[in-house]
Enzyme design. Structure first.
Site, PDB file in Angstrom:
ATOM      1  N   HIS A 223       0.767  -1.001  -0.276  1.00 53.43           N
ATOM      2  CA  HIS A 223       0.208   0.513   0.188  1.00 53.43           C
ATOM      3  C   HIS A 223       1.371   1.105   0.554  1.00 53.43           C
ATOM      4  O   HIS A 223       1.714   1.486  -0.923  1.00 53.43           O
ATOM      5  CB  HIS A 223      -0.603  -0.004   1.367  1.00 53.43           C
ATOM      6  CG  HIS A 223      -1.507   1.360   1.131  1.00 53.43           C
ATOM      7  ND1 HIS A 223      -2.251   1.968   0.795  1.00 53.43           N
ATOM      8  CD2 HIS A 223      -3.012   1.259   2.106  1.00 53.43           C
ATOM      9  CE1 HIS A 223      -3.541   2.505   0.755  1.00 53.43           C
ATOM     10  NE2 HIS A 223      -3.536   2.285   1.763  1.00 53.43           N
ATOM     11  N   HIS A 263      -3.024  -2.008  -9.312  1.00 51.69           N
ATOM     12  CA  HIS A 263      -3.671  -1.337  -8.021  1.00 51.69           C
ATOM     13  C   HIS A 263      -5.339  -2.576  -8.515  1.00 51.69           C
ATOM     14  O   HIS A 263      -5.126  -3.505  -9.465  1.00 51.69           O
ATOM     15  CB  HIS A 263      -4.520  -0.288  -9.039  1.00 51.69           C
ATOM     16  CG  HIS A 263      -4.480   1.006  -8.033  1.00 51.69           C
ATOM     17  ND1 HIS A 263      -6.268   0.082  -7.412  1.00 51.69           N
ATOM     18  CD2 HIS A 263      -4.217   1.347  -7.257  1.00 51.69           C
ATOM     19  CE1 HIS A 263      -5.960   1.123  -6.487  1.00 51.69           C
ATOM     20  NE2 HIS A 263      -5.330   1.683  -6.507  1.00 51.69           N
ATOM     21  N   ASP A 318       2.250   5.489  -6.780  1.00 44.09           N
ATOM     22  CA  ASP A 318       2.835   5.409  -5.440  1.00 44.09           C
ATOM     23  C   ASP A 318       4.807   5.243  -7.044  1.00 44.09           C
ATOM     24  O   ASP A 318       5.787   6.136  -6.609  1.00 44.09           O
ATOM     25  CB  ASP A 318       3.092   4.945  -5.424  1.00 44.09           C
ATOM     26  CG  ASP A 318       2.552   4.849  -3.590  1.00 44.09           C
ATOM     27  OD1 ASP A 318       1.977   5.915  -3.724  1.00 44.09           O
ATOM     28  OD2 ASP A 318       2.251   3.614  -3.614  1.00 44.09           O
TER      29      ASP A 318
HETATM   30  N1  CMC Z   1       4.673  -6.940 -10.715  1.00 45.90           N
HETATM   31  C1  CMC Z   1       4.211  -8.137 -10.533  1.00 45.90           C
HETATM   32  N2  CMC Z   1       3.363  -8.599 -10.855  1.00 45.90           N
HETATM   33  C2  CMC Z   1       2.489  -8.044 -10.406  1.00 45.90           C
HETATM   34  C3  CMC Z   1       2.019  -6.594  -9.635  1.00 45.90           C
HETATM   35  C4  CMC Z   1       3.643  -5.585 -10.184  1.00 45.90           C
HETATM   36  N3  CMC Z   1       3.500  -4.447  -9.559  1.00 45.90           N
HETATM   37  N4  CMC Z   1       1.225  -5.980  -9.930  1.00 45.90           N
HETATM   38  C5  CMC Z   1      -0.093  -7.510  -9.842  1.00 45.90           C
HETATM   39  N5  CMC Z   1       1.252  -8.786 -10.548  1.00 45.90           N
HETATM   40  C6  CMC Z   1       0.032  -9.679 -10.509  1.00 45.90           C
HETATM   41  C7  CMC Z   1       0.735 -11.090  -9.479  1.00 45.90           C
HETATM   42  O1  CMC Z   1       1.564 -11.602  -9.976  1.00 45.90           O
HETATM   43  C8  CMC Z   1      -0.483 -11.750  -9.939  1.00 45.90           C
HETATM   44  O2  CMC Z   1      -0.061 -12.412 -11.172  1.00 45.90           O
HETATM   45  P1  CMC Z   1      -0.453 -14.054 -11.209  1.00 45.90           P
HETATM   46  O3  CMC Z   1      -1.918 -13.653 -11.330  1.00 45.90           O
HETATM   47  O4  CMC Z   1       0.421 -14.750 -12.441  1.00 45.90           O
HETATM   48  O5  CMC Z   1      -0.369 -14.192  -9.981  1.00 45.90           O
HETATM   49  C9  CMC Z   1      -1.751 -11.101 -10.184  1.00 45.90           C
HETATM   50  O6  CMC Z   1      -1.319  -9.894 -11.300  1.00 45.90           O
HETATM   51  C10 CMC Z   1      -2.741 -10.664  -9.359  1.00 45.90           C
HETATM   52  O7  CMC Z   1      -1.975 -10.020  -8.035  1.00 45.90           O
HETATM   53  P2  CMC Z   1      -2.715  -9.612  -6.590  1.00 45.90           P
HETATM   54  O8  CMC Z   1      -1.164  -9.461  -5.771  1.00 45.90           O
HETATM   55  O9  CMC Z   1      -3.597 -10.645  -6.724  1.00 45.90           O
HETATM   56  O10 CMC Z   1      -3.674  -8.506  -7.265  1.00 45.90           O
HETATM   57  P3  CMC Z   1      -4.403  -7.570  -6.364  1.00 45.90           P
HETATM   58  O11 CMC Z   1      -4.982  -6.669  -6.761  1.00 45.90           O
HETATM   59  O12 CMC Z   1      -4.145  -7.880  -4.655  1.00 45.90           O
HETATM   60  O13 CMC Z   1      -2.974  -6.720  -6.502  1.00 45.90           O
HETATM   61  C11 CMC Z   1      -1.578  -4.876  -5.179  1.00 45.90           C
HETATM   62  C12 CMC Z   1      -2.930  -4.784  -5.865  1.00 45.90           C
HETATM   63  C13 CMC Z   1      -0.929  -3.112  -5.188  1.00 45.90           C
HETATM   64  C14 CMC Z   1      -1.470  -5.808  -4.232  1.00 45.90           C
HETATM   65  C15 CMC Z   1      -0.532  -5.595  -6.281  1.00 45.90           C
HETATM   66  O14 CMC Z   1      -0.161  -4.652  -7.825  1.00 45.90           O
HETATM   67  C16 CMC Z   1       0.985  -5.150  -6.193  1.00 45.90           C
HETATM   68  O15 CMC Z   1       1.702  -5.679  -5.358  1.00 45.90           O
HETATM   69  N6  CMC Z   1       1.938  -4.135  -6.483  1.00 45.90           N
HETATM   70  C17 CMC Z   1       3.198  -3.357  -6.122  1.00 45.90           C
HETATM   71  C18 CMC Z   1       2.546  -2.698  -5.170  1.00 45.90           C
HETATM   72  C19 CMC Z   1       2.812  -1.281  -5.050  1.00 45.90           C
HETATM   73  O16 CMC Z   1       2.923  -0.326  -5.637  1.00 45.90           O
HETATM   74  N7  CMC Z   1       1.618  -0.984  -4.270  1.00 45.90           N
HETATM   75  C20 CMC Z   1       0.999   0.379  -4.676  1.00 45.90           C
HETATM   76  C21 CMC Z   1      -0.978   0.583  -4.320  1.00 45.90           C
HETATM   77  S1  CMC Z   1      -1.251   1.813  -5.220  1.00 45.90           S
HETATM   78  C22 CMC Z   1      -1.074   2.884  -4.172  1.00 45.90           C
HETATM   79  C23 CMC Z   1      -1.277   2.977  -2.716  1.00 45.90           C
HETATM   80  O17 CMC Z   1      -2.207   2.257  -2.219  1.00 45.90           O
HETATM   81  O18 CMC Z   1      -0.151   3.265  -2.376  1.00 45.90           O
END
Ligand code: CMC
Length: 384
Positions: A223, A263, A318
């Protein structure tokens, strides 16, 4: 029953409240505060204090209303002495968001007379915004080895904050960028931090405890922690020419996630990231380190979109914000970029708490699906 039907993992697509505050269209990349598009707000040159008012009172203020509101915020600048002392007792290496948490937990400890009350909720929330500014200034000055300072009245919230943090007159360019960053991070509906805070206040715990809970959830790298983690990865890459190799070894290998990408709601380019990128473009000209990291970030963005764009994974807010904070003058240190995110988001958190407690209050108490052993006899320790 398959697991997916029994539980909603990560509470995806679960509506926990209604809101008049923020709306997101994740497919089209649209963000609106109280019906106003984020682009219109930024392009209008609005000050963040107008947006803080909009979140707490539901309408934009006229000049008189804004002045009165600013007085309430500014009453909070002069944070109680015990908070400054508490911050300064923490090690200089401490995490900024954890220091903000400690400060808000201290307010929760000391302000035992707090009561949710329609007549005073908004005034107290304005006071907390001012306190967050005073707290963040002192968190920053503590780990930078500077004496305590208190923000003072000026012609804007962003200017008062920067002047107190740095102890000198900020440039107009950095005030404008800080003001925009404060607006862009004001609210984002119900992400993990807002939800954590809502759970706390749904028990009718006080507003400071709600902010403490929200800060705890914001801190993590998935986050708000991504605000610092994203720029830390650019610094780790170190040179434009290393981007491709780094991406191959760390991201394509599946070892790490690309921070500042992806996201839960946006399946396209985050509109806030576009605005941060345009501010970064203007600001980095005066800061060699930020300029170098910006070049790395742009190259990494290209590779990231090529790899993940088809899956709906794009830069989020971010990705470029840390570069803007660095160009304003904040070092990549002590998770302060996430602390600056919190300085802004406290407005959205409190506005959601008030909306929930005043109009739709109910204890948040979900259930878990039991998958443990069948009923069995408990044996005393000497029989096991
Ligand atoms: N890099 C690589 N793969 C990713 C990423 C990423 N940044 N984000 C999602 N994926 C892939 C993940 O590996 C998964 O792949 P698979 O289906 O093959 O297993 C798929 O996308 C779904 O991931 P998830 O974690 O189930 O999806 P989510 O909806 O929970 O993801 C998230 C949201 C923000 C946790 C994720 O995109 C992430 O970890 N991003 C990196 C951290 C980040 O930048 N966070 C800031 C979020 S926005 C602003 C804020 O809140 O501050």
């Amino acid at each position: 029953m398959p697991e997916s039907e029994e539980i909603s993992r990560g509470l995806e697509d679960v509506n926990i409240k209604w809101t008049r505050l923020t709306t997101i269209d994740g497919e089209k990349g649209i963000l609106r505060y109280g019906g106003y598009s984020i682009e219109d707000i930024i392009n209008s040159g609005a000050k963040v204090e107008e947006i803080q008012y909009l979140f707490l009172y539901g309408e934009l203020p006229n000049k008189e209303k804004l002045e009165k509101f600013r007085e309430n915020v500014e009453k909070g600048y002069n944070v109680p002495g015990y908070i400054i002392e508490t911050i300064r007792k923490l090690p200089k290496e401490s995490d900024s968001v954890a220091m903000q948490m400690t400060a808000f937990a201290s307010l929760a400890a000391a302000e035992t007379k707090f009561k949710w009350n329609k007549e005073t909720n908004r005034e107290l929330a304005a006071l907390s915004i001012g306190r967050m500014a005073g707290i963040t200034v002192n968190v920053y000055r503590h780990f930078m080895g500077m004496e305590p300072a208190i923000p003072e009245h000026s012609d804007s919230f962003a200017k008062s904050f920067l002047k107190a943090a740095f102890g000198k007159e900020p440039s107009q360019e950095s005030i404008d960028a800080m003001n925009a960053a404060l607006i862009l991070y004001t609210d984002h509906e119900v992400p993990a931090s807002t939800t954590a805070g809502l759970v706390a206040v749904s028990t009718l715990s006080d507003i400071y405890s709600g902010v403490t809970a929200a800060l705890a959830a914001l801190k993590g790298p998935l986050h708000g922690g991504a605000a610092e983690a994203a720029i830390a990865q650019f610094a780790e890459i170190g040179d434009e020419n290393n981007v491709e190799n780094w991406f191959k070894n760390n991201i394509l290998s599946g070892n790490r996630r690309l921070m500042g990408f992806g996201h839960r709601v946006y399946k396209t380019y985050d509109p806030r990231a576009k605005i941060f990128k345009s501010f970064a473009e203007k600001l980095v000209k005066n800061n060699k380190e930020a300029e170098k990291l910006f070049k790395i970030a742009k190259k990494l963005e290209e590779l990231g979109i090529k790899q993940y764009g088809a899956k709906g994974i794009y830069p989020n807010t971010d990705f470029y914000s840390g570069i803007v904070y660095m160009a304003i003058g904040f070092p990549l240190k002590n998770n302060i970029y996430t602390g600056l995110f919190a300085l802004s988001r406290i407005t959205g958190w409190q506005a959601h708490f008030i909306e929930y407690v005043e109009e739709q209050h109910r204890l948040i108490r979900p259930r878990a699906v039991y998958k443990g052993p069948e009923p069995r006899q408990f044996l005393p320790i000497n029989k096991r």
